[in-house]
Design a protein around this motif. Structure first.
Motif, mmCIF file in Angstrom:
data_model
loop_
_atom_site.group_PDB
_atom_site.id
_atom_site.type_symbol
_atom_site.label_atom_id
_atom_site.label_comp_id
_atom_site.label_asym_id
_atom_site.label_seq_id
_atom_site.Cartn_x
_atom_site.Cartn_y
_atom_site.Cartn_z
ATOM 1 N N THR A 101 1.280 -1.209 -0.083
ATOM 2 C CA THR A 101 -0.381 0.372 0.148
ATOM 3 C C THR A 101 0.381 1.161 -0.038
ATOM 4 O O THR A 101 0.516 1.819 -0.852
ATOM 5 C CB THR A 101 -0.697 0.383 1.096
ATOM 6 N N LYS A 143 1.212 4.093 -3.003
ATOM 7 C CA LYS A 143 0.304 5.309 -2.615
ATOM 8 C C LYS A 143 1.953 6.649 -2.477
ATOM 9 O O LYS A 143 1.348 7.378 -3.382
ATOM 10 C CB LYS A 143 0.514 5.963 -0.992
ATOM 11 N N GLY A 160 -4.401 1.854 5.710
ATOM 12 C CA GLY A 160 -6.564 2.337 5.179
ATOM 13 C C GLY A 160 -7.609 3.516 6.053
ATOM 14 O O GLY A 160 -8.573 3.428 5.476
ATOM 15 N N SER A 162 -9.577 6.122 6.397
ATOM 16 C CA SER A 162 -10.197 7.027 5.338
ATOM 17 C C SER A 162 -9.201 8.334 5.957
ATOM 18 O O SER A 162 -9.392 8.630 7.342
ATOM 19 C CB SER A 162 -11.652 7.139 5.186
#
Length: 413
Positions: free
Chosen positions: A140, A144, A369, A371
């Motif tokens: 991840t 990103k 992860g 938000s």
């Protein structure tokens, strides 16, 4: 002609008194007023308290708007305007700054696992797919990092923003003096906008506290007390245990006379000013009185006010893990250590404005992860407890500048 006596506060018109309070009273006092007002409204008139939640929502939205741009511009400017050719005597101090900040993040991780915290977050009951382990977290992170910069700014991808800021900063180091000056001026302009947003923190906190307590009851206050206990306890451990151990390892002498002197002479002042930059003259004078080399502390103290951020690393780590625990995300040891590194790096880039470390929490939350909407609620909670948290954070950061400068100077003798 109006005499000076007529300009006293009690002779001013009501509107003038309000303006005088807004512009002349410190932000800390105003936040305290907003906090108490929110408590009273939730207690005396719960239905009205729920309606003023709009103020908190607007404040959180404003933070979400400025935070990505702030990270991009400030980090770019800091790298682009870094001066090469500094004295090599500063290198051990920089090493101590980085090691101390990383160690503080590790202490915060340990404290968060020993005393897991949960927060009252809207949308926290939404099911999320937690990362399965360090491999997924690293995947991840890599995705990103290579994100399009426009997408990163639009979506609040702080890791991608940080990567682009570092790249642009390195590129701008080879630009002309005028270009680097423009980048520096842009950073100043963005910082000004952030200061304007933060000036509305009392209203935002008033709305957040009133609406939260009206919806969740006064039991939410206990969460804030627990959160502060873990934050302040971690900072005290770093100041009174971790830092003395580092100093002892370097000097092989009793570290506490130095550590306690720095806390008394520098930490107390920084606690009330809540600004490492404002405390630079205090630290410089303390270094002079300690007999440290001027060519060393004249560089290390201003530099420490920028990159020596143990308190900020603790704040980012504890609040991020509080969000993680609230959402029921499992964290293994490897991921926790990676969070320590991310928090330490993010802390070194924390803005000099009050609450600057809080604006970097979304960067750490992105690892799991989480938000941006939920991450910014955590930032808002940070502002609610910021009267105590930011003061303790600044006291630790600023006093440690002198502790490590003195330790490195003694080590070289």
């Amino acid at each position: 002609m109006t005499s000076p006596e007529n300009l006293s506060p009690r002779n001013l018109a009501p509107r003038s008194r309000i303006l005088a309070f807004l512009f002349e009273t410190s932000l800390v006092v105003q936040i305290l007023v907003g906090l108490v007002a929110g408590l009273l409204l939730a207690w005396l008139w719960p239905s009205a308290a729920a309606s003023v939640g709009l103020l908190g929502a607007v404040f959180v939205s404003a933070l979400k708007a400025v935070a990505p741009v702030l990270v991009l511009v400030l980090v770019t400017a800091a790298i682009a305007n870094h001066r090469q050719g500094q004295s090599t005597r500063i290198r051990p101090i920089i090493g101590l700054y980085l090691v101390g900040t990383l160690l503080a993040a590790v202490v915060a991780v340990a404290a968060s696992f020993m005393f897991p915290l949960t927060l009252q977050l809207a949308g926290a009951d939404v099911e999320m797919a937690p990362p399965e382990g360090i491999v997924e977290v690293l995947r991840t992170l890599l995705l990103k990092i290579v994100d399009n910069p426009v997408n990163a700014l639009r979506d609040g991808n702080f890791i991608g923003i940080l990567a682009w800021a570092v790249g642009l900063g390195i590129a701008f180091r080879h630009a002309g003096e005028g270009t680097r000056a423009v980048v520096s001026d842009l950073a100043g302009a963005v910082t000004f906008i952030v200061r304007v947003v933060i000036r509305f923190a009392p209203l935002g906190i008033f709305g957040l506290v009133a609406a939260t307590l009206a919806e969740s009851g006064f039991g939410a206050l206990l969460d804030y007390v627990r959160l502060l206990a873990v934050l302040v306890g971690s900072m005290l451990f770093v100041a009174l245990v971790a830092n003395p151990l580092i100093v002892f390892a370097l000097t092989r002498s009793n570290p506490y006379p130095l550590v306690l002197t720095c806390l008394r002479e520098s930490g107390i002042t920084a606690f009330f000013t809540r600004s490492s930059a404002a405390n630079i003259p205090v630290n410089m004078d303390l270094c002079r009185r300690l007999g440290l080399p001027e060519d060393t502390y004249s560089v290390s103290i201003p530099l420490g006010a920028t990159i020596n951020m143990a308190g900020a690393a603790i704040t980012i780590t504890v609040l991020t893990l509080a969000a993680v625990h609230t959402l029921g995300i499992e964290v293994d040891i490897a991921t926790a250590l990676l969070l320590s590194v991310v928090a330490a790096v993010a802390a070194c880039g924390a803005s000099g404005v009050a609450g600057g470390s809080l604006l970097l929490i979304p960067l750490a939350c992105a690892m799991f992860g989480i938000s941006n909407d939920i991450a910014m609620q955590v930032v808002a909670i940070g502002f609610i407890i910021g009267v105590v948290q930011d003061s303790c954070e600044t006291a630790l950061n600023s006093s440690t500048d002198v502790v490590f400068t003195a330790a490195a100077s003694k080590m070289g003798k």
